[in-house]
Design a protein around this motif. Sequence first.
Motif, short mmCIF file in Angstrom:
data_model
loop_
_atom_site.label_atom_id
_atom_site.label_comp_id
_atom_site.label_asym_id
_atom_site.label_seq_id
_atom_site.Cartn_x
_atom_site.Cartn_y
_atom_site.Cartn_z
N LEU A 1 0.81 -1.22 0.00
CA LEU A 1 0.00 0.00 0.00
C LEU A 1 0.85 1.27 0.00
N TYR A 2 2.01 1.26 0.67
CA TYR A 2 2.86 2.44 0.69
C TYR A 2 3.27 2.90 -0.70
N ASN A 3 3.31 2.00 -1.66
CA ASN A 3 3.74 2.34 -3.02
C ASN A 3 2.59 2.85 -3.89
N LEU A 4 1.37 2.82 -3.37
CA LEU A 4 0.19 3.18 -4.16
C LEU A 4 0.14 4.68 -4.42
N TRP A 5 0.01 5.04 -5.70
CA TRP A 5 -0.19 6.43 -6.09
C TRP A 5 -1.68 6.73 -6.00
N LEU A 6 -2.07 7.60 -5.08
CA LEU A 6 -3.47 8.02 -4.97
C LEU A 6 -3.82 8.99 -6.09
N ILE A 7 -2.88 9.86 -6.41
CA ILE A 7 -2.96 10.73 -7.59
C ILE A 7 -1.69 10.43 -8.38
N LYS B 1 1.32 9.96 -3.10
CA LYS B 1 1.33 8.55 -2.70
C LYS B 1 0.69 8.38 -1.33
N TYR B 2 0.20 7.18 -1.09
CA TYR B 2 -0.34 6.81 0.23
C TYR B 2 0.69 7.14 1.32
N ASP B 3 1.94 6.83 1.07
CA ASP B 3 3.03 7.09 2.03
C ASP B 3 3.07 8.55 2.44
N GLN B 4 2.91 9.45 1.49
CA GLN B 4 2.97 10.88 1.80
C GLN B 4 1.77 11.32 2.63
N VAL B 5 0.61 10.75 2.38
CA VAL B 5 -0.57 11.07 3.17
C VAL B 5 -0.37 10.61 4.62
N VAL B 6 0.19 9.41 4.79
CA VAL B 6 0.44 8.90 6.13
C VAL B 6 1.45 9.78 6.87
N HIS B 7 2.48 10.23 6.16
CA HIS B 7 3.46 11.15 6.77
C HIS B 7 2.80 12.46 7.19
#
Length: 193
Positions: free
Chosen positions: A84-90, A95-101
């Motif tokens: 999931l961390y590698n998933l591009w939301l846009i 990325k999912y990772d950036q949203v979590v950060h």
Amino acid sequence: MQRRELPILLFTALYIAAAIPAALRTGSGEFVFYIAVLFVLAAFVWAVHRKVGLTSLTLWGFSLWGLAHMAGGLWTVSESTGVLYNLWLIPGRLKYDQVVHAYGFGLSTWLCWQALASSVGLDRPTFGLLTLCALAGMGLGAANEIVEFIAVLTIPETNVGGYENTGWDLVANATGATLAAVLIRLLSPRVRA
């Protein structure tokens, strides 16, 4: 322990209990390491809570952040995407990772504000104090990047990413911290003259 804390602790314990065998089954040494880090962070949040009395919303927020982190590294989205961390939301932008950060270090900024306000008896945030809290949130985000760097140095084949990923993580941390500071200011009760 107060009654309101028990559901948060049980929820957190349940997803950690599920994450441990998942990390061991997949052979993800990185996430076994991160689960240990999660225990340290939970102890830190609990210690701050015992001292200053964090809101239930903050405690739930940290629990959900832990869940988002565990899901990010252990939930496989697809063969091509991986976890999931590698998933591009846009695609190509977010990325999912950036949203979590952003979420996590915005929440850390909120924790810093609650700790500061409780410690010195503040009820209205000023620009200077919110700047201090946002910088503290960003500092906690930088400490997270050090933890990720330690993982890269000690665990073969992590999913941490390179220099560009670290840079985007820091940008996401700063975005979350700044947004939290703005929201704290906007949602604080107005003081009447």
